[in-house]
Write a protein that holds these residues in place. Structure first.
Motif, PDB file in Angstrom:
ATOM      1  N   VAL A  75     -50.268  37.068  -3.717  1.00 47.63           N
ATOM      2  CA  VAL A  75     -50.861  37.733  -2.557  1.00 47.63           C
ATOM      3  C   VAL A  75     -49.878  38.762  -2.027  1.00 47.63           C
ATOM      4  O   VAL A  75     -48.761  38.417  -1.611  1.00 47.63           O
ATOM      5  N   GLY A  76     -50.288  40.029  -2.046  1.00 48.55           N
ATOM      6  CA  GLY A  76     -49.444  41.074  -1.493  1.00 48.55           C
ATOM      7  C   GLY A  76     -48.065  41.161  -2.120  1.00 48.55           C
ATOM      8  O   GLY A  76     -47.066  41.386  -1.413  1.00 48.55           O
ATOM      9  N   GLY A  77     -47.963  40.942  -3.419  1.00 51.94           N
ATOM     10  CA  GLY A  77     -46.693  41.074  -4.105  1.00 51.94           C
ATOM     11  C   GLY A  77     -45.840  39.828  -4.098  1.00 51.94           C
ATOM     12  O   GLY A  77     -44.766  39.804  -4.714  1.00 51.94           O
ATOM     13  N   ARG A  78     -46.268  38.765  -3.426  1.00 53.27           N
ATOM     14  CA  ARG A  78     -45.492  37.523  -3.458  1.00 53.27           C
ATOM     15  C   ARG A  78     -46.377  36.389  -3.963  1.00 53.27           C
ATOM     16  O   ARG A  78     -47.601  36.439  -3.867  1.00 53.27           O
ATOM     17  N   THR A  79     -45.732  35.365  -4.504  1.00 52.38           N
ATOM     18  CA  THR A  79     -46.449  34.223  -5.067  1.00 52.38           C
ATOM     19  C   THR A  79     -46.404  33.055  -4.098  1.00 52.38           C
ATOM     20  O   THR A  79     -45.356  32.747  -3.516  1.00 52.38           O
ATOM     21  N   MET A  80     -47.552  32.393  -3.918  1.00 52.34           N
ATOM     22  CA  MET A  80     -47.624  31.247  -3.026  1.00 52.34           C
ATOM     23  C   MET A  80     -48.409  30.125  -3.688  1.00 52.34           C
ATOM     24  O   MET A  80     -49.310  30.375  -4.494  1.00 52.34           O
ATOM     25  N   ASP A  81     -48.043  28.887  -3.363  1.00 51.62           N
ATOM     26  CA  ASP A  81     -48.758  27.718  -3.855  1.00 51.62           C
ATOM     27  C   ASP A  81     -49.654  27.174  -2.754  1.00 51.62           C
ATOM     28  O   ASP A  81     -49.208  26.983  -1.610  1.00 51.62           O
ATOM     29  N   VAL A  82     -50.923  26.926  -3.096  1.00 49.77           N
ATOM     30  CA  VAL A  82     -51.870  26.347  -2.147  1.00 49.77           C
ATOM     31  C   VAL A  82     -52.130  24.908  -2.572  1.00 49.77           C
ATOM     32  O   VAL A  82     -52.697  24.653  -3.639  1.00 49.77           O
ATOM     33  N   ALA A  83     -51.705  23.940  -1.754  1.00 52.24           N
ATOM     34  CA  ALA A  83     -51.874  22.529  -2.073  1.00 52.24           C
ATOM     35  C   ALA A  83     -53.299  22.085  -1.815  1.00 52.24           C
ATOM     36  O   ALA A  83     -53.997  22.624  -0.936  1.00 52.24           O
ATOM     37  N   ALA A  84     -53.761  21.090  -2.565  1.00 53.95           N
ATOM     38  CA  ALA A  84     -55.135  20.595  -2.426  1.00 53.95           C
ATOM     39  C   ALA A  84     -55.421  20.127  -1.008  1.00 53.95           C
ATOM     40  O   ALA A  84     -56.529  20.305  -0.492  1.00 53.95           O
ATOM     41  N   GLY A  85     -54.422  19.528  -0.358  1.00 52.86           N
ATOM     42  CA  GLY A  85     -54.633  19.016   0.992  1.00 52.86           C
ATOM     43  C   GLY A  85     -54.944  20.080   2.011  1.00 52.86           C
ATOM     44  O   GLY A  85     -55.480  19.787   3.083  1.00 52.86           O
TER      45      GLY A  85
END
Length: 489
Positions: A420-430
């Protein structure tokens, strides 16, 4: 008495006594005045709401339809709306606090919402086309409905929040999709479609009620039937007089309300569902053939039927998104209804549906001390008796696959990695409430439980999923249409 029942009783001033209903499968008339139709139940199961055209409600010589309520035993009938234009298709919210209905007051069919007594009504939709047949989600947060555009086309299903916001289209086919009904789990929606040239019921769940009439008959010959949600083991409820249309389950699943055409017009009736049919769990073909014998049944393409015990302990299916293997206790039905060699549709005991190629070349059936090997290609339908499967892991999400399969999955998926917008993020199931994937699988739109929304490029080739039925899968995002958090979790 539960808080929900106290709320409904207080809202309508209803008596707390349970209605006196027959329990032997008999049918009885509840409303015979005017022309009354489309019954639906109050959340506590003591009353019905319906629309009725009464001769004392004149509008330029034509009586308009309005919303009415009656106790399940036929007493305490009252009128809820008194509109000068037609108002119909009522549905009370699961908590009994709001009443949905369709009104033509503004010149087109729109969905309106009111207090449970019909007061303080306001429109939720105001499009110039047709919005009809609204149905509440079990948690009362969303409304599904059928809509037809003013410029023409076909009926599609739409979804919106209970305040009328967040409208989104669910179906986009050239066919008509109508009469949506939410499964009590909140995971799936049943609806009627003419995509195959006839009006068929599409659903995922446990049991459904519907009406059927002979191919060369008329709707006047229609009678109510009950079947598993995959369409197997249909049983006619012969106690109901024909025509019997628009059946509606009571909250406890023991009674059906329906409309029947009497001598003077449409009437509201109820039918006590026989206890063996109303009992929890799937209906089984063997129960029809052998009066409840606990056996497995194979219907062959030749028309013959074999009964006994299937000894195969595992069934293997190669789907469009990966190979999966189930223990026989997890499987309720296997349907070979496409005519293509080896192609099957498996319905699991939890309501999941999967389609693909069955890798078991034969099914082995034991009866009377003999074991018979039956080629899978020779079978039209395989119905397995209830097994002794232990409790499955809790399902947190419903995975809607691009090929139409529907799978309950646990919260042990992911995390989903987005750029997102040049950076990487992890979205947890919770954190997730819903994820919608693009057809190519390279992008995803995530609605978080906090209400925030995140969109970005999907990073990674595979998303690990753990099915509530047990197997593990690693699927490419392009094979997923959406991951939706199940109701109540």
């Amino acid at each position: 008495m539960t808080g929900r029942m106290m709320l409904v009783l207080g809202a309508f001033g209803l008596a707390a006594a349970s209605p006196s209903l027959a329990e032997d499968g008999s049918a009885r008339a509840v409303v015979t005045s005017g022309s009354s139709a489309m019954p639906s139940w109050t959340p506590d199961g003591t009353h019905l709401v319906f629309h009725s055209r009464r001769k004392d409600a004149k509008q330029h010589g034509i009586a308009s339809r309005n919303i009415w309520m009656v106790a399940a035993d036929g007493t305490d009938e009252r009128q809820l709306t008194k509109g000068t234009k037609d108002e119909y298709h009522p549905a009370l919210s699961p908590d009994g606090k709001k009443l949905l209905f369709v009104s033509e007051l503004n010149g087109s069919r729109d969905i309106w919402i009111a207090d449970p007594d019909g007061q303080n009504a306001v429109p939720l939709t105001d499009d110039p086309g047709t919005e009809d047949q609204p149905a509440w989600s079990p948690d009362g947060r969303q409304i599904v409905y059928a809509a037809f555009p003013k410029e023409g086309g076909s009926f599609d299903l739409w979804l919106m929040y209970a305040d009328g916001s967040g409208r989104r289209r669910l179906t986009t086919t050239p066919a008509n999709e109508i009469f949506p009904a939410w499964h009590p789990s909140g995971d799936t929606i049943a609806y009627v479609t003419d995509v195959n040239g006839n009006f068929d019921i599409y659903t995922v769940g446990t049991k459904l009620a519907f009406t059927r009439w002979p191919a060369r008959g008329r709707t006047g010959d229609a009678t109510p039937w009950v079947a598993n949600a995959d369409g197997t083991a249909p049983i006619e409820l012969v106690a109901a007089p024909a025509p019997a249309l628009h059946p509606a389950w009571s909250p406890d699943g023991r009674t059906l309300a329906f409309q029947h055409r009497g001598e003077k017009g449409w009437e509201i009736w109820t039918l006590a569902v026989p206890p063996d049919i109303a009992a929890p769990g799937r209906l089984r073909l063997a129960q029809q053939v052998r009066g409840g014998a606990d056996v497995d049944t194979a219907k062959l393409r030749s028309g013959d039927t074999l009964r006994g015990t299937v000894t195969d302990q595992r069934l293997r299916l190669r789907t469009a998104y990966g190979a999966v293997e189930f223990g026989r206790d997890a499987v309720a039905t296997v349907l070979f209804d496409t005519g293509e060699r080896g192609l099957a549709r498996i319905v699991l005991t939890n309501g999941d549906t999967l389609s693909g190629f069955l890798e078991n070349e034969a099914i082995h059936l034991t009866a009377g001390g003999r074991t018979q090997s039956v080629a899978a290609d020779a079978i039209a339908q395989l119905s397995l008796r209830a097994g002794g499967q232990g409790a499955a892991p809790p399902a947190a999400f419903r995975a809607l696959m691009r090929n139409g399969d529907s799978l309950l999955v646990t919260a042990a998926f992911g995390p989903l990695r987005l750029r997102v917008g040049g950076r990487t993020m992890d979205v947890a199931a919770g954190e997730v409430d819903r994820i919608d994937f693009t057809e190519a699988g390279n992008k995803a739109d995530v609605v978080l439980r906090s209400g925030d929304r995140v969109s970005g490029e999907v990073v990674g080739e595979r998303l690990p999923l753990v099915l509530a039925a047990g197997p593990r899968l690693a699927v490419h995002p392009s094979s997923l249409r959406a991951l939706n958090r199940t109701g109540g979790r």
